[in-house]
Enzyme design. Structure first.
Site, short mmCIF file in Angstrom:
data_model
loop_
_atom_site.label_atom_id
_atom_site.label_comp_id
_atom_site.label_asym_id
_atom_site.label_seq_id
_atom_site.Cartn_x
_atom_site.Cartn_y
_atom_site.Cartn_z
N ASP A 1 0.51 -1.71 0.07
CA ASP A 1 0.03 0.14 0.26
C ASP A 1 0.55 1.39 -0.35
O ASP A 1 1.86 0.99 0.93
CB ASP A 1 -0.84 -0.03 1.45
CG ASP A 1 -1.80 0.87 1.50
OD1 ASP A 1 -2.47 1.05 0.09
OD2 ASP A 1 -1.76 1.58 2.32
N GLU B 1 1.09 -0.65 -4.76
CA GLU B 1 0.49 0.91 -5.45
C GLU B 1 1.03 1.99 -5.00
O GLU B 1 1.18 2.40 -4.51
CB GLU B 1 -0.67 0.43 -4.34
CG GLU B 1 -2.01 1.65 -4.50
CD GLU B 1 -2.85 2.56 -3.52
OE1 GLU B 1 -3.52 2.93 -3.31
OE2 GLU B 1 -1.86 2.56 -2.41
#
Length: 561
Positions: free
Chosen positions: A280, A323
């Protein structure tokens, strides 16, 4: 008397039959039926993976929820509280064959580490149901299950030929609440807030109100008193401290914030055999963090393999997809911060999530496929991207109103690269929920009732399953080289080679109903027997073509096995 008993039995039998007729049986694909459709001895290739992404809390409730004693009962905004989905629910659906029927060969679920307990002070309406607000990286949140549940999930997935991708967060903790205090100032910064104008204002700042870990720092820090007290109360203080001593002695890392978190996250790989990470908020941390995370995760994965030789699927290395919010293949390999470009593929990432496909999807098929083929086989050379059309925090998906579920499947599952199915893509789960704010509308509970009873939903799901299984059985679809065979009807080929393994497929889209001629000249020779997986039809190549006669707009052709 015997005659009466016989008469009663006969009447009961016919009444039972009548009741069966009045209550239609829900047709479900059994695990046995599904596995029979899968090809054996097909190598797994991350570049062609069909990854299913789900919110743990919103997918499936796998067992009767026990009281977690967390007292998370305050009112929240719409779809901002816990709804009961858990790790056991994912395992249940693996056992039922749901993922295999969809051709899924990897599952990515939102973080399950222990979360903050209270409601975010800034929003005042949200619990950490999504899993991105960590409190203790060494524990599983009671809302999601236990470590035994996670161990069972990985074991069950592997037994079904499915990889597990764990969602991990390194760069921030959960926000402060009435019951959750900030981590020590030596661990986190609380200002300035990121304004995304340059490299510094992305990496050394707080993402909204989330306390930012000093990932760039090598300065040793002490463990938080609150964490030590928690471990002591749970009876594992000495174990945790001893394991940290072993880790730092082996690696030589300074006892800095990022090193602690890397140790805690890679323990799940070492203990359970997690196959990969989805990382993330990549661009909000120093890139050396990711190189170290990949190094230690790879070490942990190889350690698990050595300790569990009977559980190893194959020799595929540890996988990491990142990401980097806003990254797209149109910009090339590197992400441009304005004042600095960073090629994250050089820092441990096998793949990056591709934000471009949702826009590219508006273009003709051939234009999309040609563009992605060129980028993946030239610029990336062995790396890949993870394509998506819907996600959990992207308010501009390709088909917000779910009006094009078939086209969505065609683009997502047939575009070169790895594919990310967002839970409910395959069943047209509604993305528009009344009275929600922001991305909460994207996060409703999985529409299992529609899947079980609605004919339209079932028809959509059948299309996704046919494409998904074909993709899973043929690495050429995602990792192969693309070639146009015919503009009208639209027919193309994909070829993948790795050592002695060779895979060739021909695919037709937007085909006319009834009789249709598909050109395969120069790819499959005359007399070759092919099998169309979409219509379950065997055909033979004649004069450089194959003839199909059906109502389907799609053809999925490969050599008959």
């Amino acid at each position: 008397m015997k005659k009466y008993l016989l008469l009663i039995a006969v009447i009961s039998f016919f009444m039972a039959c009548k009741n069966q007729e009045e209550k239609p049986v829900k047709k479900q694909v059994t695990k046995t039926e599904v596995v029979a459709k899968s090809k054996k001895n097909v190598p797994f290739v991350w570049e062609a993976a069909n990854i299913y992404f789900l919110l743990t809390d919103r997918f499936n409730i796998g067992d009767i929820k026990k009281d977690t004693t967390l007292n998370q009962t305050k009112p929240t905004g719409v779809l901002r509280g816990f709804m009961g989905g858990n790790i056991a629910g994912i395992t249940q659906k693996i056992n039922e064959g749901y993922f295999t029927a969809l051709g899924v060969n990897a599952i990515w679920f939102t973080p399950v580490v222990e979360q903050i307990v209270g409601i975010d002070k800034e929003s005042e309406d949200t619990y950490a149901y999504h899993g991105y607000w960590a409190k203790d990286w060494t524990a599983i949140d009671p809302n999601f299950g236990t470590k035994k549940d996670l161990e069972k999930l990985v074991k069950t997935a592997h037994a079904n030929g499915i990889r597990i991708v764990m969602d991990v967060v390194v760069n921030h903790t959960g926000p402060e609440t009435e019951s959750d205090k900030l981590w020590p100032k030596e661990w986190v910064r609380t200002s300035p807030r990121c304004d995304f104008t340059n490299y510094q204002n992305n990496t050394s700042c707080t993402l909204v109100n989330l306390p930012d870990i000093y990932t760039e720092s090598d300065k040793p820090v002490e463990l938080p008193d609150a964490l030590l007290a928690k471990w002591k109360a749970e009876g594992r203080l000495s174990t945790e401290l001893d394991e940290l001593d072993v880790f730092f002695e082996r690696t030589g890392y300074p006892r800095c914030p990022r090193a602690y978190i890397i140790k805690w996250l890679t323990d799940y790989v070492k203990d359970f055999g997690i196959d990969g990470y989805r990382v993330d908020t990549v661009k909000h941390a120093d890139e050396k963090t990711w190189a170290e995370l990949h190094k230690e995760a790879s070490y942990a994965f190889e350690t698990w393999k050595k300790l569990n030789p009977d559980k190893v699927l194959d020799d595929t290395p540890f996988y990491m997809v990142g990401e980097v919010y806003g990254y797209g293949i149109s910009g090339g390999r590197a992400y441009d911060f304005g004042d600095k470009k960073v090629d994250y593929f050089n820092y441990g990432f096998n793949s990056l999530i591709n934000f471009d496909l949702k826009t590219d999807a508006k273009k003709p098929y051939e234009q999309i496929f040609k563009k992605y083929n060129s980028f993946l086989h030239k610029d990336l050379k062995g790396k890949s991207v993870l394509n998506y059309l819907t996600s959990h925090d992207d308010m501009q998906p390709f088909d917000m109103e779910r009006k094009q579920p078939y086209k969505t499947a065609n683009i997502l599952l047939l575009t070169p690269g790895a594919s990310q199915i967002y839970y409910g893509d395959e069943s047209a789960r509604s993305l528009i929920v009344e009275n929600t704010l922001g991305d909460a509308t994207l996060r409703s509970f999985m529409n299992w009732e529609e899947i079980e009873s609605d004919p339209t939903t079932q028809k959509i799901l059948t299309h996704w399953r046919k494409l998904g299984q074909f993709r899973s059985n043929h690495p050429a679809v995602g990792a192969g080289k693309h070639r146009l065979l015919s503009k009208k009807p639209y027919v193309f080929s994909r070829t993948y080679m790795d050592g002695d393994f060779k895979d060739k497929v021909v695919i037709g889209l937007d085909l006319p109903k009834g009789m249709k001629k598909l050109r395969v000249k120069g790819f499959f020779g005359n007399g070759t027997t092919l099998f169309d997986s979409y219509s379950n039809t065997e055909v033979t190549v004649k004069n450089g073509n194959v003839i199909l006669d059906n109502e389907h707009a799609t053809a999925l052709l490969a050599l008959k096995q």
